[in-house]
Design an enzyme around this catalytic site. Sequence first.
Site, mmCIF file in Angstrom:
data_model
loop_
_atom_site.group_PDB
_atom_site.id
_atom_site.type_symbol
_atom_site.label_atom_id
_atom_site.label_comp_id
_atom_site.label_asym_id
_atom_site.label_seq_id
_atom_site.Cartn_x
_atom_site.Cartn_y
_atom_site.Cartn_z
ATOM 1 N N HIS A 87 0.852 -1.196 0.000
ATOM 2 C CA HIS A 87 0.000 0.000 0.000
ATOM 3 C C HIS A 87 0.879 1.234 0.000
ATOM 4 O O HIS A 87 1.824 1.325 0.784
ATOM 5 C CB HIS A 87 -0.906 0.022 1.236
ATOM 6 N N SER A 188 -7.581 3.998 8.891
ATOM 7 C CA SER A 188 -8.300 3.897 7.627
ATOM 8 C C SER A 188 -7.604 2.897 6.701
ATOM 9 O O SER A 188 -8.230 1.972 6.153
ATOM 10 C CB SER A 188 -8.345 5.299 6.999
HETATM 11 N N1 URA Z 1 -5.750 6.528 2.176
HETATM 12 C C1 URA Z 1 -6.717 5.947 2.894
HETATM 13 O O1 URA Z 1 -7.214 4.895 2.543
HETATM 14 N N2 URA Z 1 -7.128 6.549 4.027
HETATM 15 C C2 URA Z 1 -6.596 7.711 4.477
HETATM 16 O O2 URA Z 1 -7.007 8.186 5.519
HETATM 17 C C3 URA Z 1 -5.591 8.313 3.716
HETATM 18 C C4 URA Z 1 -5.174 7.692 2.569
#
Ligand code: URA
Length: 437
Positions: A87, A188
Amino acid sequence: MTTEHFDAVDVIRAKRDGLALSGPQIDWVVDAYTRGVVTDYQMSALAMAIYLNGMSRTEVARWTGAMIASGERLDFSGLSRPTADKHSTGGVGDKITLPLAPLVATFGVAVPQLSGRGLGHTGGTLDKLEAIPGWRAALSNDETLAQLEDVGAVICAAGSGLAPADRKLYALRDVTATVESVPLIASSIMSKKIAEGTGALVLDVKVGSGAFMKSLPQARELARTMVDLGTDAGVRTVALLTDMSVPLGLTAGNALEVTESVEVLAGGGPTDVVELTVALAVEMLAGAGRPAGEDEVRAALADGRAMDTWRRMIAAQGGDPDAKLAVAKETETVVAGEDGVLTRLDAYAVGVAAWRLGAGRARKEDPVQAAAGVQLHAKPGDRITAGQPLMTLHTDTPERFERARQSLDGAWEVAPDGTSEATAAATPGKLILDRVA
Ligand code: URA
């Protein structure tokens, strides 16, 4: 009628006053928000209180768990291969997922890359791949599993079943100036990655003008929080902190970035894109228990094995890997005004220019132009002469050129030959700044 165990006002007040939220308070507020019992205006106030007062490690872990519990969890344990995912916290010209997923799959590791679309100045992986005619982002869970078993790599849209609480909260944070908060970003990202069920995870935490995190200490804190969340949830997690003060590679825009990724898969491409792709692949393979050295990984790019997997991955999702990609109807060249060495080229400004040209969207529902974007002809450290093209702007809608050019005002600097600034720029800075495990 369900009896609610807490009152949203008490939870907001506690966080406003700098107190730690209890586990049951967190479970309730995330669940009640998902159910619509806690309103958007109450969650906005709570998100701002979290932004201002932070959360402890225990609170972030519980918040992440509550967001995971709001939806489904995928299970890849039936696959014959181990899984590893990557990611990136988002940057300008960050097309690394495109060559990386097939490259890692070449070594017998399954890469379930559930991705999103771009919002603001950073591009989205799905928007890039949708520049390939026929390519389809939406796969069912069964299709994802079958493709992982067969091809080894899938890049597709994260289904709406994964962490729905985050989907709702992220949209709210976007319009309430509460995105740039370490606990909220970490929970998140990690809620989606843990719910996705990957065995190993490598995080590319971007640092610099083109990233959420502008400074190294902030990026380190975000990386540490995410690595701890992953590790505590049983996912082998490491993070690389990488420079995002300059765009990655020479392109920012959807079709332009696909073309550059294919160059990398053909054994060429810009040095920085190759270096980061290889470094992340080495980490993913180690995390998945199939370690390979940098030379072995580079060999899979050079000898066409990663390209074969790319072609199968694109075709499996309806795309034609040989299709000609869209070309912009109009282009404009930006030229250097003086001789010397390019000492700075601001990633954020280039990202905004690409976005204004039509490569990105201002609202979730906006369409993007496949061919729009910025193609760079020089990077910091390069010698340039007055009148030489620095970049080409691409768009289908020429009325966008003016706003794109405005965003590039002051975006680069040139120092005369022989000055200390010119000499310093000619020595490339580090791309990989740190590793957090
Ligand atoms: N990407 C995400 O999925 N959440 C965030 O808060 C910032 C970037």
